[in-house]
Design a protein around this motif. Structure first.
Motif, PDB file in Angstrom:
ATOM      1  N   LEU A 109       0.822  -1.211   0.000  1.00 41.34           N
ATOM      2  CA  LEU A 109       0.000   0.000   0.000  1.00 41.34           C
ATOM      3  C   LEU A 109       0.859   1.265   0.000  1.00 41.34           C
ATOM      4  O   LEU A 109       0.372   2.359  -0.305  1.00 41.34           O
ATOM      5  N   ALA A 110       2.125   1.116   0.365  1.00 39.97           N
ATOM      6  CA  ALA A 110       3.025   2.272   0.400  1.00 39.97           C
ATOM      7  C   ALA A 110       3.176   2.925  -0.963  1.00 39.97           C
ATOM      8  O   ALA A 110       3.441   4.133  -1.066  1.00 39.97           O
ATOM      9  N   ALA A 111       3.027   2.146  -2.030  1.00 41.83           N
ATOM     10  CA  ALA A 111       3.204   2.701  -3.376  1.00 41.83           C
ATOM     11  C   ALA A 111       2.172   3.795  -3.678  1.00 41.83           C
ATOM     12  O   ALA A 111       2.549   4.944  -3.960  1.00 41.83           O
ATOM     13  N   PRO A 112       0.865   3.500  -3.607  1.00 39.70           N
ATOM     14  CA  PRO A 112      -0.098   4.581  -3.866  1.00 39.70           C
ATOM     15  C   PRO A 112      -0.080   5.665  -2.794  1.00 39.70           C
ATOM     16  O   PRO A 112      -0.241   6.847  -3.106  1.00 39.70           O
ATOM     17  N   LEU A 113       0.119   5.272  -1.534  1.00 38.70           N
ATOM     18  CA  LEU A 113       0.156   6.273  -0.469  1.00 38.70           C
ATOM     19  C   LEU A 113       1.334   7.221  -0.650  1.00 38.70           C
ATOM     20  O   LEU A 113       1.222   8.438  -0.434  1.00 38.70           O
ATOM     21  N   GLY A 114       2.476   6.672  -1.043  1.00 37.46           N
ATOM     22  CA  GLY A 114       3.653   7.504  -1.267  1.00 37.46           C
ATOM     23  C   GLY A 114       3.448   8.489  -2.399  1.00 37.46           C
ATOM     24  O   GLY A 114       3.875   9.646  -2.316  1.00 37.46           O
ATOM     25  N   LEU A 115       2.787   8.045  -3.462  1.00 38.39           N
ATOM     26  CA  LEU A 115       2.506   8.939  -4.587  1.00 38.39           C
ATOM     27  C   LEU A 115       1.582  10.075  -4.170  1.00 38.39           C
ATOM     28  O   LEU A 115       1.758  11.232  -4.582  1.00 38.39           O
ATOM     29  N   ILE A 116       0.589   9.736  -3.334  1.00 40.34           N
ATOM     30  CA  ILE A 116      -0.324  10.778  -2.837  1.00 40.34           C
ATOM     31  C   ILE A 116       0.443  11.799  -1.992  1.00 40.34           C
ATOM     32  O   ILE A 116       0.289  13.014  -2.158  1.00 40.34           O
ATOM     33  N   GLY A 117       1.271  11.291  -1.069  1.00 36.56           N
ATOM     34  CA  GLY A 117       2.048  12.181  -0.220  1.00 36.56           C
ATOM     35  C   GLY A 117       2.996  13.051  -1.018  1.00 36.56           C
ATOM     36  O   GLY A 117       3.162  14.245  -0.736  1.00 36.56           O
ATOM     37  N   LEU A 118       3.616  12.476  -2.047  1.00 35.71           N
ATOM     38  CA  LEU A 118       4.545  13.222  -2.887  1.00 35.71           C
ATOM     39  C   LEU A 118       3.823  14.329  -3.643  1.00 35.71           C
ATOM     40  O   LEU A 118       4.292  15.482  -3.711  1.00 35.71           O
ATOM     41  N   TYR A 119       2.666  14.002  -4.195  1.00 34.50           N
ATOM     42  CA  TYR A 119       1.883  14.994  -4.938  1.00 34.50           C
ATOM     43  C   TYR A 119       1.482  16.161  -4.046  1.00 34.50           C
ATOM     44  O   TYR A 119       1.620  17.338  -4.416  1.00 34.50           O
ATOM     45  N   ILE A 120       1.015  15.839  -2.841  1.00 30.60           N
ATOM     46  CA  ILE A 120       0.548  16.887  -1.929  1.00 30.60           C
ATOM     47  C   ILE A 120       1.694  17.809  -1.531  1.00 30.60           C
ATOM     48  O   ILE A 120       1.544  19.036  -1.489  1.00 30.60           O
ATOM     49  N   ARG A 121       2.847  17.252  -1.261  1.00 31.12           N
ATOM     50  CA  ARG A 121       3.961  18.089  -0.818  1.00 31.12           C
ATOM     51  C   ARG A 121       4.534  18.939  -1.938  1.00 31.12           C
ATOM     52  O   ARG A 121       5.091  20.002  -1.688  1.00 31.12           O
TER      53      ARG A 121
END
Length: 444
Positions: free
Chosen positions: A196-208
């Motif tokens: 699950l880290a893959a999609p969550l990481g992409l979300i976090g990266l986009y937001i930052r």
């Protein structure tokens, strides 16, 4: 016109708080989920006829990440001071997402032999490197945006989202344990939260990537006051603040990892509760902790960081052993009560730590100085906590004995902050602000 400017500033602060909170959630979900699968990972990557040795080996791999945290703090803190808070935070969330996803794809010891635990430990080291810049970086980024009277309340977002991320990990672990057979869980089920880290990481990266740099760092750049070697300069100029941070960060970090990671292991291995039951109780306790964080933050805005941190440290020193006595009964209500007592004291220490990491240090070397003291405390004291506690539990017949390590660290931290912690509430965070005097109170 003034009202429009104020409204816009409020919107920016709220957007920043949401962005930092979501990114922080992603980061700590990835980092903490390992603890909920420590028993399974011990059996799959460190097989041994003695289950206790497998567990201790797995917890040692959990703890080794903390020895990389100072290195990550050195590098990422310096990057934040030289190139901006946002740039450093973007690096941390990206690295954490990649390394956690790889953990979910690793072969087991049975499939690949000795290379499997080696790769697992390597990924944990990279996770630790990333985490070394996350907590202090998020703290500086958020607090530098907030007006002085609400820093505690906003800073509680860092502590609360870390707890919510851990809750999410525990609920996923609970669901997988409930829905899957033991064979399916050991075969592939444990990999799900890591992947699950893959999609969550992409979300976090986009937001930052969507948020702006802090006004404080923008001022530093405009004045051409960026320090060429912030780690060296910060270590020299902020030595007392770094040592003080080491002590209160040790208490904060150890308390959080006891509460978020070790208690599950304790309830399943020492108290002998069913894993699903233990996970549900810990999730409930962490939910209570998350609710207490904004309360502690608001109280620190009213009465100051110093009294709340001192009181929380004393509470941990005095009340953790009774809390473990309650948990050792195995009675659900008493277990929750024990976790809740722990959580109240921990929220006071955690939220004040978030704010003081920013308020104690000058703007130009804030990232480096705070990351150095904070991560050394977690590497040497906090990170090994679950391993030390499990070792104590293995060696002792007294069920509450694992609390002793927490009590000793909290007592040492209490004595240090009581003597040397200044009051930092209301301090100007700009580049020309005077640093607080360690050992005396800074008047707000």
């Amino acid at each position: 016109m003034a009202n429009a400017a104020t409204a816009e500033l409020t919107r920016v602060r709220r957007r920043t708080a949401v962005a930092v909170g979501i990114g922080n959630f992603m980061e700590w979900f990835d980092f903490a989920v390992y603890g909920f699968f420590a028993t399974t990972l011990g059996a799959l990557y460190f097989p041994n006829d003695n289950a206790a040795i497998s567990l201790l080996s797995s917890l040692a791999a959990f703890g080794v990440a903390f020895f990389m945290r100072p290195v990550g703090g050195f590098v990422l803190g310096s990057i934040g001071d030289r190139f901006g808070r946002r740039f450093a935070l973007t690096l941390t969330v990206g690295m954490m997402g990649v390394t956690t996803t790889i953990v979910g794809l690793l072969p087991t010891y049975e499939q690949a032999g000795i290379i499997a635990p080696i790769l697992l430990v390597l990924m944990r080291c990279l996770q630790g490197f990333s985490a070394g810049g996350e907590w202090t970086g998020s703290s500086a980024f958020l607090i530098e945006y907030v007006d002085a009277g609400r820093r505690g309340l906003f800073g509680s977002i860092i502590s609360a989202t870390a707890a919510l991320a851990t809750i999410a990990g525990s609920l996923i672990a609970l669901g997988l344990n409930s829905w899957l057979t033991e064979a399916a869980f050991d075969s592939w089920g444990w990999r799900v939260p890591f992947l699950l880290a893959a999609p969550l990481g992409l979300i976090g990266l986009y937001i930052r990537l969507k948020i702006d740099e802090t006004p404080v760092f923008q001022e530093i750049k405009e004045q051409k006051a960026v320090v060429a070697n912030p780690l060296l300069t910060g270590s020299r100029d902020n030595f007392r603040a770094i040592v003080l941070t080491f002590f209160f960060a040790s208490v904060q970090g150890l308390g959080f990892y006891y509460l978020a990671t070790y208690v599950v292991t304790y309830l399943t291995t020492t108290v002998a509760l069913q894993r699903t039951h233990a996970l549900a109780l810990v999730a409930a306790g962490l939910s209570f902790y998350a609710l207490m964080c904004p309360v502690a933050g608001a109280v620190s805005d009213r009465f100051g960081r110093r009294p709340i941190n001192v009181l929380g440290s004393l509470g941990l020193a005095v009340l953790v052993f009774p809390a473990f006595l309650l948990m050792s009964t195995g009675n659900s209500a008493l277990v929750f009560l024990g976790i809740a007592v722990f959580a109240i004291c921990q929220s006071m220490v955690s939220v004040t730590t978030v704010v003081m990491l920013t308020e104690l240090f000058p703007a130009q070397t804030r990232g480096s100085g705070s990351a150095l003291g904070f991560n050394l405390g977690l590497a040497l004291i906090g990170g090994p906590g679950p391993f030390v506690a499990a070792a104590i539990a293995t060696a002792s017949d007294v069920r509450a004995m694992p609390a002793i390590y927490m009590v000793a660290v909290a007592l040492a931290g209490f004595l240090v902050v009581l003597r040397w912690l200044p009051e930092t509430r209301g301090r100007d965070l700009g580049m020309d602000a005077e640093a607080p005097r360690i050992g005396g109170r800074l008047r707000a």
